[in-house]
Design a protein around this motif. Structure first.
Motif, short mmCIF file in Angstrom:
data_model
loop_
_atom_site.label_atom_id
_atom_site.label_comp_id
_atom_site.label_asym_id
_atom_site.label_seq_id
_atom_site.Cartn_x
_atom_site.Cartn_y
_atom_site.Cartn_z
N LEU A 177 -5.45 13.50 -9.88
CA LEU A 177 -5.39 12.11 -9.36
C LEU A 177 -4.30 11.41 -10.21
O LEU A 177 -4.00 11.62 -11.48
N PRO A 178 -3.40 10.73 -9.74
CA PRO A 178 -2.53 9.79 -10.25
C PRO A 178 -3.21 8.69 -10.99
O PRO A 178 -4.41 8.21 -10.98
N THR A 179 -2.31 8.26 -12.27
CA THR A 179 -2.83 7.18 -12.84
C THR A 179 -2.83 5.89 -12.05
O THR A 179 -1.85 5.75 -11.03
N LEU A 180 -4.02 5.10 -12.15
CA LEU A 180 -4.03 3.79 -11.69
C LEU A 180 -2.86 2.74 -11.65
O LEU A 180 -2.46 2.83 -13.02
N SER A 181 -2.14 2.10 -10.96
CA SER A 181 -0.90 1.45 -10.97
C SER A 181 -1.06 0.33 -11.98
O SER A 181 -1.79 -0.50 -11.68
N ALA A 218 -4.70 6.34 -1.79
CA ALA A 218 -4.75 5.29 -0.64
C ALA A 218 -5.24 3.85 -1.33
O ALA A 218 -4.79 2.82 -1.01
N ALA A 219 -6.39 4.20 -2.04
CA ALA A 219 -6.68 2.76 -2.45
C ALA A 219 -5.95 2.26 -3.68
O ALA A 219 -5.67 0.98 -3.62
N GLY A 220 -5.37 3.19 -4.19
CA GLY A 220 -4.29 2.61 -5.24
C GLY A 220 -3.15 1.93 -4.77
O GLY A 220 -2.72 1.18 -5.17
N VAL A 221 -2.62 2.58 -3.58
CA VAL A 221 -1.47 2.02 -3.06
C VAL A 221 -1.94 0.56 -2.50
O VAL A 221 -1.03 -0.27 -2.63
N ARG A 269 -4.18 -1.57 -3.82
CA ARG A 269 -4.28 -2.54 -4.50
C ARG A 269 -2.87 -2.57 -5.40
O ARG A 269 -2.69 -3.93 -5.70
N SER A 270 -2.03 -1.83 -5.49
CA SER A 270 -0.66 -1.95 -5.96
C SER A 270 0.07 -3.17 -4.84
O SER A 270 0.75 -3.85 -5.38
N GLY A 271 0.13 -2.63 -3.65
CA GLY A 271 0.90 -3.64 -2.52
C GLY A 271 0.07 -5.08 -2.75
O GLY A 271 0.73 -5.88 -2.79
N ASP A 272 -1.20 -5.09 -2.83
CA ASP A 272 -1.91 -6.29 -2.83
C ASP A 272 -1.58 -7.11 -4.01
O ASP A 272 -1.09 -8.26 -3.91
N ALA A 273 -1.25 -6.38 -5.21
CA ALA A 273 -0.99 -7.17 -6.69
C ALA A 273 0.59 -7.63 -6.48
O ALA A 273 0.73 -8.80 -7.00
N ALA A 274 1.27 -6.91 -5.79
CA ALA A 274 2.76 -7.12 -5.74
C ALA A 274 2.85 -8.55 -4.80
O ALA A 274 3.67 -9.22 -4.95
N SER A 323 -11.57 -8.70 -2.34
CA SER A 323 -10.51 -8.17 -3.16
C SER A 323 -10.79 -6.49 -3.69
O SER A 323 -10.05 -6.25 -4.55
N TRP A 324 -11.69 -6.04 -3.23
CA TRP A 324 -11.78 -4.54 -3.61
C TRP A 324 -10.74 -3.81 -3.14
O TRP A 324 -10.05 -3.98 -1.79
N ALA A 325 -9.94 -2.69 -3.78
CA ALA A 325 -9.10 -1.87 -3.27
C ALA A 325 -10.17 -0.78 -2.35
O ALA A 325 -10.98 -0.15 -3.21
N THR A 326 -9.81 -0.48 -1.35
CA THR A 326 -10.58 0.12 -0.42
C THR A 326 -9.87 1.51 0.05
O THR A 326 -8.55 1.43 0.51
N ALA A 327 -10.66 2.54 0.45
CA ALA A 327 -10.03 3.72 1.33
C ALA A 327 -11.41 4.47 1.74
O ALA A 327 -12.50 4.49 1.28
N ARG A 328 -11.06 5.15 2.88
CA ARG A 328 -12.04 6.10 3.43
C ARG A 328 -12.17 7.26 2.86
O ARG A 328 -10.95 7.80 2.58
N LEU A 329 -13.26 7.89 2.29
CA LEU A 329 -13.30 9.11 1.65
C LEU A 329 -13.39 10.15 2.78
O LEU A 329 -14.50 10.29 3.32
#
Length: 411
Positions: free
Chosen positions: A175-179, A400-403, A405-410, A384-390
């Motif tokens: 898994l990638p590190t959370l942004s 998907a959830a990380g992206v 969240r990253s876009g939301d923060a940006a 404000s949850w970062a969400t994704a379908r598993l």
């Protein structure tokens, strides 16, 4: 120990031929057929005695490497057999019985073993490779050895030794590190613990108290306050992250309640849970894995505690669903507290569930909500949850959830 003795097709034919000779000889009065029948009967009896005489008593020891494998990885099994009978044992074919969740080439040629009266080696070393396909507790064995006499008339199959317990931990994916979130860089809410005589350079001063060493006097602070002050060092502890694996049976199929491997969606959730533990620990977090009601599923895993990480994987090897549904208990679990990354993994998610959980997201610096079976618009209602379908791809859901969240923060 289970024994199965039977004649081969050749042996059955020889026995029928012997009995037929006796019947025909009686009708035709041919003595020669009687002698031939006796010869065939003696051959059958002698062959049976040959395979029965070598008693199937043996000690069987299995060594599995790695001893606690991960689902989907190769493992090596060494079987050490020590024959206990004093009579010689004929060679044959061996087969180690494997459960359905484990695949491998567990068969081969079993060597002949000399008599116990000789000084020859009476052991056999058997090896094979296997792949456990599902996490959980599985059993290897028993070892079955099939021996046949030199004429191929009689055959004996013997089960040797006891079963060997094999614990298989969940499969993990990279898994990638959370942004923007790394425990080592302090990217989350820390949980400091003040202790005397420990810590780094985060030093504060407090008033001197009886029992304090004179070497700990903070002279600059003492001069500033015109009273004795001593150094109090604040120890930095690893920031915390929490992973919630919702085990409520109503969120999954009935199979998740019965045994491991029965519900594919639940297995993907466990894989994501285990992978997230590894990722967050590698990123420097102290990780807690809990059920939806706050019940710990394993002990807390500190960032530098490899043993605790192994214990966590061991605990997740046997986790199954439970009868009740406590997802909304998360509201009380995080009431009045905050944490760093909060990863919630659940099955079925309704819109009302998501709306109710929206308040929990404010107690985390990085809330992630992943659902295997969300209702339409449920994830959108999660606030404000970062969400994704598993789905089947656990890593894909994490990204998907990380992206998101990253876009939301940006934004």
């Amino acid at each position: 120990m289970r024994r199965v003795r039977l004649l081969t097709k050749r042996g059955t034919g020889a026995l029928v031929l012997a009995l037929g000779c006796f019947a025909v000889a009686n009708q035709l009065g041919l003595v020669e057929l009687i002698w031939f029948g006796l010869l065939m009967l003696a051959l059958v009896i002698g062959s049976v005695l040959a395979v029965v005489a070598g008693r199937g008593r043996a000690d069987v020891t299995r060594t599995v490497s790695p001893s606690v494998p991960e689902a989907g990885t190769d493992l090596s099994v060494s079987v050490h057999v020590v024959m206990r009978s004093t009579l010689p044992a004929m060679g044959g074919r061996w087969h180690d019985d494997l459960p359905r969740a484990v695949t491998g080439t567990a068969y081969g040629t079993f060597p002949a073993v000399a008599s116990g009266f000789s000084r020859a080696d009476r052991t056999a070393e058997l090896t094979y490779r296997a792949v456990p396909r599902q996490r959980g507790v599985h059993w290897l064995g028993p070892l079955e050895v099939t021996s046949t006499d030199p004429f191929g008339i009689a055959r004996r199959t013997v089960s040797l030794g006891e079963l060997t317990r094999l614990v298989v931990t969940p499969a993990t994916v990279e898994l990638p590190t959370l942004s923007g979130m790394s425990g080592r860089s302090g990217g989350t809410v820390p949980s400091p613990a003040n202790r005397l005589g420990q810590g780094t350079d985060d030093i504060v001063a407090r008033q001197w108290a009886p029992g304090d060493s004179m070497r700990r006097i903070h002279w600059r602070a003492s001069a500033h306050r015109d009273e004795l002050m001593v150094r109090q060092e604040e120890q930095e502890t690893a920031p915390e992250a929490v992973i919630v694996l919702d085990r409520g049976a109503m969120r999954w199929s009935p199979g998740a309640l019965e045994r491991t491997g029965a519900d594919a969606a639940f297995e993907t959730a466990v894989t994501l849970c285990a992978s997230a533990v590894v990722r967050l620990v590698q990123d420097g977090y102290a990780v807690e894995v809990i059920d939806a009601d706050g019940t710990p599923l394993c002990a807390r895993i500190d960032a530098t505690d490899a043993g605790a990480l192994e214990d966590a994987m061991f605990a997740l090897a046997t986790v199954t669903a439970r009868p009740d549904d406590r997802l909304l208990a998360l509201i009380d679990v995080f009431s009045g507290t905050t944490t760093g990354p909060l990863v919630v993994i659940t099955g079925h998610l309704g819109r009302r569930d998501a709306e109710a959980l929206a308040v929990v997201a404010h107690h985390s610096s990085y809330p992630m909500l992943l659902s295997a079976s969300p209702e339409p618009d449920a994830l959108e209602a999660a606030g404000s949850w970062a969400t994704a379908r598993l789905r089947d791809d656990a890593a894909g859901a994490w990204r998907a959830a990380g992206v998101w969240r990253s876009g939301d923060a940006a934004a």
